[in-house]
Design an enzyme around this catalytic site. Sequence first.
Site, PDB file in Angstrom:
ATOM      1  CG  HIS A  51      -5.919  -6.476  -6.705  1.00  0.00           C
ATOM      2  ND1 HIS A  51      -6.812  -5.783  -5.930  1.00  0.00           N
ATOM      3  CD2 HIS A  51      -4.774  -6.558  -5.999  1.00  0.00           C
ATOM      4  CE1 HIS A  51      -6.207  -5.447  -4.798  1.00  0.00           C
ATOM      5  NE2 HIS A  51      -4.977  -5.905  -4.806  1.00  0.00           N
TER       6      HIS A  51
ATOM      7  CG  ASP B 254       2.506  -9.821  -5.182  1.00  0.00           C
ATOM      8  OD1 ASP B 254       3.331  -9.157  -4.526  1.00  0.00           O
ATOM      9  OD2 ASP B 254       1.447 -10.253  -4.708  1.00  0.00           O
TER      10      ASP B 254
END
Length: 428
Positions: free
Chosen positions: A306, A363
């Site tokens: 991320h 996700d």
Amino acid sequence: MEKALLHLGDTTYELDIITGSEGEKALDISKLRDKTGYITLDIGYKNTGSTVSRITFIDGEQGILRYRGYPIEQLAEFSTYLEVAYLLIYGELPTRSQLENFEGRIKERTLIHEDIKKFFDGFPSSAHPMGILASVLCSLSSFYPESLDPYAPDEVIDRNIIRLLAKVPTLIAWIYKKRNGHPYMYPRNERSYVENFLHMMFGMPTYDYEPDPHVVDALNKLLILHADHEQNCSTSTVRTVGSSLANIYASVAAGVCALWGPLHGGANQEVIEMLEMIRADGGNIQKWIDKAKDKNDPFRLMGFGHRVYKNFDPRAKIIKQAADQVLNALGIHDPVLDIAKKLEEVALSDPYFIERRLYPNVDFYSGIIYRAIGIPVDMFTVMFAFGRLAGWLAQWLEMRKAGEPIVRPRQVYVGPTLREYVPIAKRG
Ligand code: ACO
């Protein structure tokens, strides 16, 4: 005010230091070019603050996510998606009567214009749901011309925000129906927001559909966890498009397009496809970990890493737990969940992932829940857009209310310098 000193040649310039409410520091370079003739270069905006915002706070080092000050863990556990949408858009948690009023206004607008159905007829049944969603969202502006006025009064803007919240679930459910060749289901407004969505998705005119409360709860959680994430790629796109005074439908449609990419919201579809691929390949986790580490191999571990979170993604923690709960409650054993857990375990003890601080993101586990609910893989990203809608609306509104200028970054030109045009006859 705190200052930073910038030395350029023999001259020293003072830059204001802006401090956020959580102590974040920023150098204010808004007058830099006027004062010095220099711009800053930050490809991918890794260090660039595009705005000051009161909506969402993230501390990527500590794994903190808060909407308007409230921890994501508390919101995911105790609130509903519409309560969170209200909080994001209007800044405060609603009282009971404010929430009832908000929900009532949304319920009044859940139908979509019958002519929109004809748009659905035009798409092939193989069309990607994100393409349909973006197109139809933009088209909605033509049904609400009042939204085109860049100087529309607050109540007009608010009405269109409510319309979007009301109509997006109907549109998404109809995308699913179109895909399957099933009859479109109309909203049932006596149901809650999430129940109504599930009714339009999975209900049929031939029988009454009663959603499982565990599914309603899991979906509420997923929508809340996806509702906002400050200035990410799609949200920045919504603000950027809106900064040209483009209407709210066009701005949100642009956000859908930005979210579609596999490095952003599209990753949830890619994760399940990757896990399935690993399973079909015999479940050899180490082989895929090695591929992800190999710089000559384009394979990346989807759902890992991320831009902001460097220790853990707090949303992933909640979703992992929710995935276990909903699968247990529904009595589903999904072998892909076992592969996901094993993959996480192996990656988190591998120096490559440790050194680069790569952890599962939102996700990684969300697709497993979507799949358990019955949502097809190519609709996962549309579900992300569903949740993110509240954040896009809040961010668009904040940008407009602040009267932010049109977004127009600079560049450093590195192409050819001046050269004479050569007529084609002489170019050989
Ligand atoms: N698998 C393997 N290696 C990775 C991964 C991954 N998933 N993610 C990052 N790396 C490596 C990079 O190769 C790079 O290594 P290097 O320093 O040796 O060159 C290093 O980690 C840093 O990666 P960057 O791509 O520079 O980090 P950036 O902040 O630009 O990208 C991103 C973040 C796009 C999320 C990236 O981690 C990625 O591609 N992840 C997979 C896709 C994904 O899950 N996206 C969803 C993000 S969450 C969201 O948008 C909702």
